[in-house]
Design a protein around this motif. Structure first.
Motif, PDB file in Angstrom:
ATOM      1  N   TYR A 177       0.765  -1.387   0.191  1.00  0.00           N
ATOM      2  CA  TYR A 177      -0.011   0.007  -0.124  1.00  0.00           C
ATOM      3  C   TYR A 177       0.880   1.274  -0.237  1.00  0.00           C
ATOM      4  O   TYR A 177       0.407   2.192  -0.559  1.00  0.00           O
ATOM      5  CB  TYR A 177      -1.149  -0.002   1.497  1.00  0.00           C
ATOM      6  CG  TYR A 177      -1.836  -1.130   1.037  1.00  0.00           C
ATOM      7  CD1 TYR A 177      -2.611  -1.255  -0.166  1.00  0.00           C
ATOM      8  CD2 TYR A 177      -2.618  -1.710   2.091  1.00  0.00           C
ATOM      9  CE1 TYR A 177      -3.620  -2.417  -0.339  1.00  0.00           C
ATOM     10  CE2 TYR A 177      -3.635  -2.552   1.926  1.00  0.00           C
ATOM     11  CZ  TYR A 177      -4.113  -2.878   0.691  1.00  0.00           C
ATOM     12  OH  TYR A 177      -5.126  -3.837   0.786  1.00  0.00           O
TER      13      TYR A 177
ATOM     14  N   VAL B 158       1.924   1.909  -3.613  1.00  0.00           N
ATOM     15  CA  VAL B 158       1.095   2.146  -4.641  1.00  0.00           C
ATOM     16  C   VAL B 158       0.662   3.750  -4.373  1.00  0.00           C
ATOM     17  O   VAL B 158       0.336   4.659  -5.176  1.00  0.00           O
ATOM     18  CB  VAL B 158      -0.287   1.562  -4.837  1.00  0.00           C
ATOM     19  CG1 VAL B 158      -0.892   1.229  -3.438  1.00  0.00           C
ATOM     20  CG2 VAL B 158      -0.922   1.752  -5.642  1.00  0.00           C
TER      21      VAL B 158
ATOM     22  N   SER C 189      -5.753  -0.423   6.493  1.00  0.00           N
ATOM     23  CA  SER C 189      -4.393  -0.341   5.586  1.00  0.00           C
ATOM     24  C   SER C 189      -3.152  -0.241   6.255  1.00  0.00           C
ATOM     25  O   SER C 189      -2.039  -0.501   5.587  1.00  0.00           O
ATOM     26  CB  SER C 189      -4.682   0.799   4.810  1.00  0.00           C
ATOM     27  OG  SER C 189      -4.347   2.085   5.128  1.00  0.00           O
TER      28      SER C 189
ATOM     29  N   ARG D 181      -0.534  -4.904   2.766  1.00  0.00           N
ATOM     30  CA  ARG D 181      -1.645  -5.646   1.803  1.00  0.00           C
ATOM     31  C   ARG D 181      -1.616  -7.164   1.967  1.00  0.00           C
ATOM     32  O   ARG D 181      -1.849  -7.800   1.144  1.00  0.00           O
ATOM     33  CB  ARG D 181      -1.137  -5.176   0.138  1.00  0.00           C
ATOM     34  CG  ARG D 181      -1.988  -5.650  -0.607  1.00  0.00           C
ATOM     35  CD  ARG D 181      -1.752  -4.735  -1.856  1.00  0.00           C
ATOM     36  NE  ARG D 181      -2.592  -5.241  -3.250  1.00  0.00           N
ATOM     37  CZ  ARG D 181      -2.107  -6.186  -3.882  1.00  0.00           C
ATOM     38  NH1 ARG D 181      -0.948  -6.794  -3.551  1.00  0.00           N
ATOM     39  NH2 ARG D 181      -2.898  -6.700  -5.050  1.00  0.00           N
TER      40      ARG D 181
END
Lengths: 376, 376, 376, 376
Positions: free
Chosen positions: B39, B42, B209, B213
């Motif tokens: 995460y 990205v 989060s 991930r």
């Protein structure tokens, strides 16, 4: 050897008591509900639908009079055929054995006396009779107390503290959701006198249903979803209620900082409680602390003391009338952390109300309440 | 007279600096990313996609080598045509101006030195260089520190504390998410010496989060949704990092109780901080307390001190590189409550990493970061 | 006159049947569960905990053998004291009256015959015995069918279609979640022959628990939350099962387009079904269409036909063993829209399995299942 | 060779156009917003805060006049210092280059003419000018059309269809959210004449923000959360708008069944579209179908045709001005399934409005809109 579930045993007992009860003739409790359109109202209906010894005779709502309850709450379809919200009618309510108030504050003030005089017992889910001091109530709720003469006999319905008084009570003030989670989490230590009565911190996280079914912008899916915030820091109306209960347990006045938070979930309260061991108790070890809680809640059907350093999840009590509690002492310092979770609509409101009813009418205390949480 | 938005002014400045920069010739930062599939990876790509002066040249992933980044993250479609996860290749990484590590702990230990030797600056989003003491790191992370020789030059990249060091640093340890929210919430009081350094409580609530991930049962929608729980009470790995930062601010060792909670939302950290005013400061009034914070963060582009008794919502910083802070003093007691919110993936990770990059390369500090939170 | 709730009446009947049963001596069903660690497993335990005539004797799990069930699922604390996941042991399972398989496909193939031979009835929640044709099963599931010899006697356990066969069945294949919602939504029209058997569209929306408790990236809170997507368009394994059931109802082969969607909620399936009235039936008016459904499901304890043009919400059946159905005919065209909702874990899996057990053992069909949905 | 991101290229172009524009003198668009307190209003402010060539001069709200915008929407703190909701004042609005209406229907009817007469261009996000036929509008909206004389010049602002007209338009009707997703998903096939114009089905799933910021019970977190339901089946106000657009594309009247569903997420629309290939086109293979879409949307900055059989997720466009589309032909039948996703507040409302502004004023079409979706 076989495992037997609690419910099975319960049903066996129920069946015996039922037949015993038939002799006595009053095993079926006739229930009235005032103001049943909010979340505590529909939750009462959900719980009473699976209660083996209660029957809802009347449910009132000024705004929705004439509407079938299962049209507003389709989850109830099939459970209350013919039950329709009606205009408040004191005579019909007075014909009930017990009337629940699931109303905003102020409503029960006006009606309770009349029902009590008619011999109907009252279980009030609102805040109307929770604070013993009428002036303090007036101060926090911004209006005069409407029935101060009833305060002396009102029983604060936390069964784990006041079971005996509840049994004979005519008027029950069902504790608020935050107060239930916080008090059950702290009273063993306060009663034992092991912690400082000042500087107690209750950092509480509540699901959005705690804000009720009113159409407020702050409760919208797009406002409360995917976000976390504190609110009413230092001035939440549950503050005096919690303080009163904790002071009772401590036998002296306590000092509390209470910070509620709005959490993006429908149901659940997670109370994270911080207290300091006092001088003599600093030497207590983990086992003693744990045992204090296990002993205090031994035999309680609706309090579950988990093992040392557990982390209870609110979902484990979703829909269930249980308070789960766990103890931590990070880094072995003087600061204890107690975690306490409930479903705010069940043990924090309607379930606790039914638990009170069961006690008042001599039923099995967990009648209609002995189901597990919905997980996942 | 007309209102102008900050971004407009920023673009004007950008245009000027751009042309100035062209003379210098190096306004475009060549960026490499190691381990970009999680995460924070990205999120780096999302932020750099709208950064006017950065260009991603390399992104590595052992597990996903060969996959286009926008196949894994379709939100990036159209933004990185042709960019593909590649096997780690030190030469290609060393050709970048700066390399971000968005990796589990331990990876940067192994690679950082080589890149630094090649003249490439390193911004590490993992925990590898956050703790100054290699032994303490080893103790909390359960493995020996892999690059203790780099610790003396590693700069803890909290711009509000270490901006000058960041400017010239070769190696940045980007602060963790909880440590960012807690430190920014407390350092004004600690630097000023107004509060007790012992007994500090950080009750923190994080979106899911924060757990990354990785495919773990505890992070499933049906496990983390509609529920609240504490976790890692007393033994979370951010504990020593927070303590180190707070002790630096206080000029003495602090005592901290840190209780993190998993909250059913994707992004966001809400830190609720409890500290006690010390002897001399008990007389401070609300205005002085508020001014302490406003003065400390005056001119900071990424810290927003809200008005006294505000309640910041995590959603107000969703996707934004901002920390919002508000102060409370319930019942006027000696206990202060500070509320501090961030997006754990932005100001708590990738946004703060970009902010560090901007400072290191002499860019406008909020270049590529000057957008509002996504609300609702 | 007073309203009485269904549960109350049910309990009265229960008590009578209980005492009647005692005479017969076998009112308590001894239950075994194979593979109880997934979501259908825990849901079975939740439902059986409140079932008045069932007792869980064995629950097996290779991966979790030795773990108390309430350690994995704390919602069950207090309900199954001493019940521990055990290694599969055919002898212990065979000592049960009935064994539920809550396993991935393939497992029941291997064990069912042995149990059946021992006289234990089997209720399989997996897909192992749902498709009558072993070759078609092999094609969709990518492995040979492991027990084709059992297929002829396996009964597809949709009580609303096969109640009589279920009563005497030794082996039940519990329908899948999507197939339950779609078939209950369409069979009245197909049985009556009022709609085109080709071109049927099932646009279905499922909560994330339908994907199970496996640790997959796609089921993470941060992946499945706050988003909507279709998946397995045209190749979902429930396709042949639905087609088989609809073809049975139609008495001819049907053509189906089935598009499942992953919806950001834990429980629930919402099937939106599109069918075309055929030549003769185009003249049917709304009342006739509604009556077709009401007549077909008259007396069904677990199907609720709502009034014309209603919009059932999945939350109205959360935790409940009910399928709610409503009919629409937008703009009076030849296209009917049928809305059908269930809780995928209850009427779509474990609740339906218990309903089958009740029928098989001559109990009240909704024994242990007569509670309302959890709303809100 | 290095990868460059789209934004970087965009900024280079921007800088050139900026300096070119300075010569022309009108590169900064002065913006007014009427009714900025709802979700489309705050989203306009969010997008314009990062728009390099727009400046918000006026924002009006009768109900909130006097309140700073960033007090209502704290995500905007720091972006609009001094901007305050003001009473509507035609003169101030008329001094803007363009005025956005983010109002309930009916409001733009009353004010648009005056602004247009003053030379100010109008972009209306409401439904006031979307339907060309005033009588049909009156029928669906239950009141007479307030400005039928403006209908002939109003341009339906779907850039992918009407870019040239938008360029010179004085009055734009921004398409609704459902209509945008459905039209973009279907117009290639309808324009090509490959599908039956009758029997089109649009099964649409919308996040709750589509219902606006009004305090309605149905939009509460506890009502819309963790549940799925259809609503307004056959009578949603977007029905005529969609039908009008699809009929334009088809060159003949189309027949549509439109079923919207409320989905428990804040943002996003997922349209699942079912159409039948017509006689001549049944022979088209998958490649031809895919190429039809890729050719139709070649060069479109805000439409992304994904590869054959992809499943777009709404979260991939969260906050982004993009429509993602993918095609399926399950079992190779005559029925095509087209999946189309947007963020209802961006490409479905405010983003599309800004895209229209960019076209109208000769700016780069994606100026201020070229950021990726927020994922996770």
């Amino acid at each position: 050897m076989a495992y037997s579930n609690r419910n099975f045993v319960y049903h066996l007992r129920l069946i015996k008591s039922y037949f015993a009860g038939q002799a006595g003739g009053d095993v079926v409790i006739k229930v009235g509900i005032v103001g049943g359109t909010g979340y505590t109202g529909v939750e009462l209906l959900r719980l009473l639908a699976i209660h083996p010894q209660a029957r809802v005779d009347v449910i009132t709502s000024r705004s929705e009079a004439g509407m079938p309850v299962d049209e507003m709450y389709p989850n109830l379809r099939g459970h209350y055929p013919g039950l329709v919200f009606s205009e408040p009618d004191t005579a019909r309510l007075a014909a009930c054995d017990v009337v629940f108030f699931a109303t905003p504050h102020g409503v029960a003030h006006a009606l309770a006396a009349e029902l009590l005089n008619a011999g109907t017992r009252v279980i009030d889910l609102s805040a109307d009779f929770r604070i013993r001091d009428a002036d303090e109530w007036a101060c926090w709720y911004g209006q005069p107390h409407g029935a101060p003469e009833l305060l002396p006999e009102a029983v604060y319905g936390l069964p784990e503290v006041a079971r005996d008084k509840i049994r004979d009570a005519r008027l029950i003030a069902v504790p608020g959701c935050y107060p239930t989670a916080v008090q059950l989490g702290l009273i063993p230590l306060l009663e034992a006198g092991w912690v400082e009565p000042q500087g107690i911190i209750a950092d509480c996280k509540s699901g959005v249903s705690g804000a009720g079914r009113g159409a407020k912008v702050g409760s919208l899916f797009c406002e409360a979803g995917e976000s976390m915030k504190a609110y009413s820091v230092g001035n939440h109306r549950h503050h005096p209620e919690i303080t009163q209960g904790l002071s009772d347990a401590a036998g002296q006045s306590v000092g509390l900082t209470f910070v509620p938070h709005l959490t993006p979930m429908i149901r659940g309260i997670h109370a994270t409680l911080y207290v300091r061991l006092n001088g003599n108790s600093l030497k207590r070890n983990d086992v003693e602390l744990q045992q204090l809680y296990e002993a205090r809640y031994k035999g309680e059907p609706c309090v579950d003391v988990m093992s040392w350093q557990s982390c209870p999840e609110t979902r484990s009590v979703r829909g269930a009338n249980v308070c789960r509690i766990a103890l931590h002492r990070p880094q072995g310092s003087d600061l204890l952390v107690i975690l306490s979770v409930i479903d705010n609509l069940v043990k924090g409101a309607s379930g606790q109300a039914v638990q009170n009813m069961n006690i008042m009418f001599g039923l099995e205390e967990s009648a209609g309440l002995a189901f597990p949480g919905l997980m996942p």
